[in-house]
Scaffold this motif. Structure first.
Motif, PDB file in Angstrom:
ATOM      1  N   ALA A  87      11.074   7.875 -11.682  1.00 30.12           N
ATOM      2  CA  ALA A  87      11.687   8.075 -10.363  1.00 30.12           C
ATOM      3  C   ALA A  87      10.643   8.458  -9.315  1.00 30.12           C
ATOM      4  CB  ALA A  87      12.770   9.148 -10.454  1.00 30.12           C
ATOM      5  N   ILE A  88       9.595   9.171  -9.734  1.00 33.02           N
ATOM      6  CA  ILE A  88       8.516   9.486  -8.792  1.00 33.02           C
ATOM      7  C   ILE A  88       7.784   8.206  -8.396  1.00 33.02           C
ATOM      8  CG2 ILE A  88       6.319  10.688  -8.489  1.00 33.02           C
ATOM      9  CD1 ILE A  88       7.394  12.905 -10.243  1.00 33.02           C
ATOM     10  N   ARG A  89       7.570   7.345  -9.359  1.00 28.46           N
ATOM     11  CA  ARG A  89       6.933   6.051  -9.046  1.00 28.46           C
ATOM     12  C   ARG A  89       7.758   5.287  -8.015  1.00 28.46           C
ATOM     13  NH1 ARG A  89       2.126   4.424  -9.221  1.00 28.46           N
ATOM     14  NH2 ARG A  89       1.874   5.058 -11.401  1.00 28.46           N
ATOM     15  N   ALA A  90       9.055   5.319  -8.151  1.00 27.75           N
ATOM     16  CA  ALA A  90       9.928   4.634  -7.197  1.00 27.75           C
ATOM     17  C   ALA A  90       9.809   5.262  -5.807  1.00 27.75           C
ATOM     18  CB  ALA A  90      11.376   4.684  -7.681  1.00 27.75           C
ATOM     19  N   VAL A  91       9.701   6.582  -5.742  1.00 30.22           N
ATOM     20  CA  VAL A  91       9.507   7.269  -4.462  1.00 30.22           C
ATOM     21  C   VAL A  91       8.208   6.807  -3.809  1.00 30.22           C
ATOM     22  CG1 VAL A  91       8.979   9.509  -3.414  1.00 30.22           C
ATOM     23  CG2 VAL A  91      10.885   9.298  -5.008  1.00 30.22           C
ATOM     24  N   MET A  92       7.159   6.689  -4.600  1.00 26.02           N
ATOM     25  CA  MET A  92       5.856   6.311  -4.052  1.00 26.02           C
ATOM     26  C   MET A  92       5.845   4.885  -3.538  1.00 26.02           C
ATOM     27  SD  MET A  92       3.206   8.139  -6.696  1.00 26.02           S
ATOM     28  CE  MET A  92       1.793   7.666  -5.693  1.00 26.02           C
ATOM     29  N   GLU A  93       6.653   4.037  -4.131  1.00 20.98           N
ATOM     30  CA  GLU A  93       6.667   2.626  -3.746  1.00 20.98           C
ATOM     31  C   GLU A  93       7.667   2.347  -2.627  1.00 20.98           C
ATOM     32  OE1 GLU A  93       7.447   0.737  -7.441  1.00 20.98           O
ATOM     33  OE2 GLU A  93       5.382   0.947  -8.174  1.00 20.98           O
ATOM     34  N   ARG A  94       8.478   3.354  -2.297  1.00 20.30           N
ATOM     35  CA  ARG A  94       9.500   3.180  -1.284  1.00 20.30           C
ATOM     36  C   ARG A  94       8.856   3.182   0.105  1.00 20.30           C
ATOM     37  NH1 ARG A  94      13.740   7.680  -2.032  1.00 20.30           N
ATOM     38  NH2 ARG A  94      13.665   6.738  -4.108  1.00 20.30           N
ATOM     39  N   PRO A  95       9.244   2.270   0.984  1.00 21.20           N
ATOM     40  CA  PRO A  95       8.706   2.306   2.343  1.00 21.20           C
ATOM     41  C   PRO A  95       9.224   3.531   3.078  1.00 21.20           C
ATOM     42  CG  PRO A  95      10.451   0.671   2.180  1.00 21.20           C
ATOM     43  CD  PRO A  95      10.193   1.148   0.784  1.00 21.20           C
ATOM     44  N   HIS A  96       8.583   3.841   4.191  1.00 18.20           N
ATOM     45  CA  HIS A  96       9.007   5.015   4.995  1.00 18.20           C
ATOM     46  C   HIS A  96      10.484   4.913   5.329  1.00 18.20           C
ATOM     47  CE1 HIS A  96       5.088   6.885   5.736  1.00 18.20           C
ATOM     48  NE2 HIS A  96       4.627   5.660   5.738  1.00 18.20           N
ATOM     49  N   MET A 149       0.839  -1.197   0.000  1.00 22.93           N
ATOM     50  CA  MET A 149       0.000   0.000   0.000  1.00 22.93           C
ATOM     51  C   MET A 149       0.875   1.249   0.000  1.00 22.93           C
ATOM     52  SD  MET A 149      -3.053   1.075   2.660  1.00 22.93           S
ATOM     53  CE  MET A 149      -1.972   1.656   3.965  1.00 22.93           C
ATOM     54  N   SER A 150       0.516   2.220  -0.823  1.00 23.70           N
ATOM     55  CA  SER A 150       1.312   3.444  -0.907  1.00 23.70           C
ATOM     56  C   SER A 150       1.220   4.229   0.392  1.00 23.70           C
ATOM     57  CB  SER A 150       0.808   4.320  -2.061  1.00 23.70           C
ATOM     58  OG  SER A 150       1.446   5.580  -2.037  1.00 23.70           O
ATOM     59  N   ARG A 151       2.274   4.953   0.709  1.00 24.88           N
ATOM     60  CA  ARG A 151       2.253   5.801   1.899  1.00 24.88           C
ATOM     61  C   ARG A 151       1.593   7.146   1.616  1.00 24.88           C
ATOM     62  NH1 ARG A 151       7.728   8.705   2.245  1.00 24.88           N
ATOM     63  NH2 ARG A 151       8.749   8.287   0.270  1.00 24.88           N
ATOM     64  N   PHE A 152       1.082   7.336   0.387  1.00 20.43           N
ATOM     65  CA  PHE A 152       0.431   8.592   0.030  1.00 20.43           C
ATOM     66  C   PHE A 152      -1.042   8.366  -0.311  1.00 20.43           C
ATOM     67  CE2 PHE A 152       4.943   9.120  -1.258  1.00 20.43           C
ATOM     68  CZ  PHE A 152       5.273  10.108  -0.332  1.00 20.43           C
ATOM     69  N   ASP A 153      -1.891   9.206   0.270  1.00 18.11           N
ATOM     70  CA  ASP A 153      -3.324   9.136   0.003  1.00 18.11           C
ATOM     71  C   ASP A 153      -3.764  10.147  -1.043  1.00 18.11           C
ATOM     72  OD1 ASP A 153      -3.527   7.203   2.016  1.00 18.11           O
ATOM     73  OD2 ASP A 153      -3.906   8.708   3.562  1.00 18.11           O
ATOM     74  N   LEU A 154      -2.883  11.088  -1.377  1.00 18.75           N
ATOM     75  CA  LEU A 154      -3.201  12.128  -2.353  1.00 18.75           C
ATOM     76  C   LEU A 154      -1.913  12.530  -3.066  1.00 18.75           C
ATOM     77  CD1 LEU A 154      -5.072  14.347  -3.590  1.00 18.75           C
ATOM     78  CD2 LEU A 154      -4.471  15.785  -1.623  1.00 18.75           C
ATOM     79  N   VAL A 155      -2.011  12.733  -4.367  1.00 16.32           N
ATOM     80  CA  VAL A 155      -0.882  13.254  -5.148  1.00 16.32           C
ATOM     81  C   VAL A 155      -1.310  14.601  -5.728  1.00 16.32           C
ATOM     82  CG1 VAL A 155       0.695  12.896  -7.075  1.00 16.32           C
ATOM     83  CG2 VAL A 155      -0.082  10.941  -5.715  1.00 16.32           C
ATOM     84  N   ILE A 156      -0.546  15.647  -5.404  1.00 11.07           N
ATOM     85  CA  ILE A 156      -0.818  16.987  -5.915  1.00 11.07           C
ATOM     86  C   ILE A 156       0.222  17.332  -6.969  1.00 11.07           C
ATOM     87  CG2 ILE A 156      -0.994  19.437  -5.377  1.00 11.07           C
ATOM     88  CD1 ILE A 156      -1.879  18.751  -2.583  1.00 11.07           C
ATOM     89  N   PHE A 157      -0.262  17.691  -8.144  1.00  9.48           N
ATOM     90  CA  PHE A 157       0.609  18.103  -9.248  1.00  9.48           C
ATOM     91  C   PHE A 157       0.586  19.623  -9.385  1.00  9.48           C
ATOM     92  CE2 PHE A 157      -0.827  13.871 -10.274  1.00  9.48           C
ATOM     93  CZ  PHE A 157       0.229  13.254 -10.933  1.00  9.48           C
ATOM     94  N   ASP A 158       1.757  20.226  -9.445  1.00 13.74           N
ATOM     95  CA  ASP A 158       1.815  21.554 -10.027  1.00 13.74           C
ATOM     96  C   ASP A 158       1.476  21.371 -11.515  1.00 13.74           C
ATOM     97  OD1 ASP A 158       2.505  24.332 -10.312  1.00 13.74           O
ATOM     98  OD2 ASP A 158       4.426  23.688 -11.131  1.00 13.74           O
ATOM     99  N   TYR A 159       1.305  22.460 -12.238  1.00 10.04           N
ATOM    100  CA  TYR A 159       0.918  22.313 -13.647  1.00 10.04           C
ATOM    101  C   TYR A 159       2.055  22.664 -14.604  1.00 10.04           C
ATOM    102  CZ  TYR A 159      -1.362  22.939 -18.093  1.00 10.04           C
ATOM    103  OH  TYR A 159      -1.673  22.864 -19.431  1.00 10.04           O
TER     104      TYR A 159
END
Length: 222
Positions: free
Chosen positions: A213-222, A1-11
């Protein structure tokens, strides 16, 4: 399970590879009103900030108020060039479409510019999520945390479990001030030598070259 519940993108510079377009137009408009400005100067001084916050600095440098048409002239120039110059940041569309958690856009740009860009780039609004704009939704723009906190409140997310993807120093500062995890993305055409170091100095928790690389950050444990 991802450690993030929301992803906010700048534009700009995160979804749309539009920072060069925007800042070249800004440089031309400011030069036209008597404030000689290069693309590099515009990127350094105005990138990631609302017009409302840029205007006092412009007027201080100019030594007088901006002509009332300045914002309209800049907007018109950006919009006219979007059809032929606007492209998506590589990997952005596929990344957004692949997310399982809620996502949104929180940008200093006005909603009509963001909506025009999504349509031009063929990105579904459903994939991008709600649009929150520093130009209309909050009193204080980036680098203040207000816009990101507004987005998290609207979507019922804990800032501590929110990932912000940003490309500008003010945006990184805003995400950090909001108590969120910030990824500084270096995937746009405007990235120059030293940009990674500037984002790191602003507090970015991760400096990433691309969406893989962002995907890897999201999948990384705390």
């Amino acid at each position: 399970m991802s450690r993030f519940d929301l992803v906010i993108f700048d534009y700009d510079g995160v979804i749309a590879d539009s920072e060069l377009l925007n800042n070249q137009a800004m440089a031309e408009v400011l030069t036209g009103i008597g404030l000689p400005t290069s693309l590099e100067q515009s990127l350094a001084l105005y990138m990631g900030r609302r017009w409302l916050d840029c205007r006092p600095d412009i007027e201080a440098a100019l030594g007088r108020p901006c002509p009332e048409t300045t914002l309209d002239d800049w907007t018109r120039l950006c919009h006219s060039r979007a059809a032929t110059q606007l492209t998506a940041v590589r990997g952005a569309a596929d990344f957004m479409a692949s997310l399982s958690q809620p996502r949104c856009i929180a940008s200093s740009s006005p909603p009509d510019w963001i909506e025009l860009g999504l349509e031009t780039m063929g990105i579904a609004v459903a994939d991008a999520g709600p649009i929150y704009s520093g130009a209309v939704h909050v009193t204080r723009g980036k680098p203040h945390p207000d816009l990101f906190l507004h987005a998290a409140r609207e979507l019922g997310a804990d800032p501590a479990r929110t990932l912000v993807i940003e490309d500008s120093t003010p945006g990184v500062q805003a995400g950090v001030a909001a108590g969120m995890t910030v990824a500084g993305l270096l995937a746009g055409g405007h990235i120059r030598d030293g940009h990674a170091e500037r984002l790191a100095a602003a507090g970015a928790h991760h400096i990433v070259p691309d969406y893989a690389a962002i995907r890897a950050v999201m999948e990384r444990p705390h």
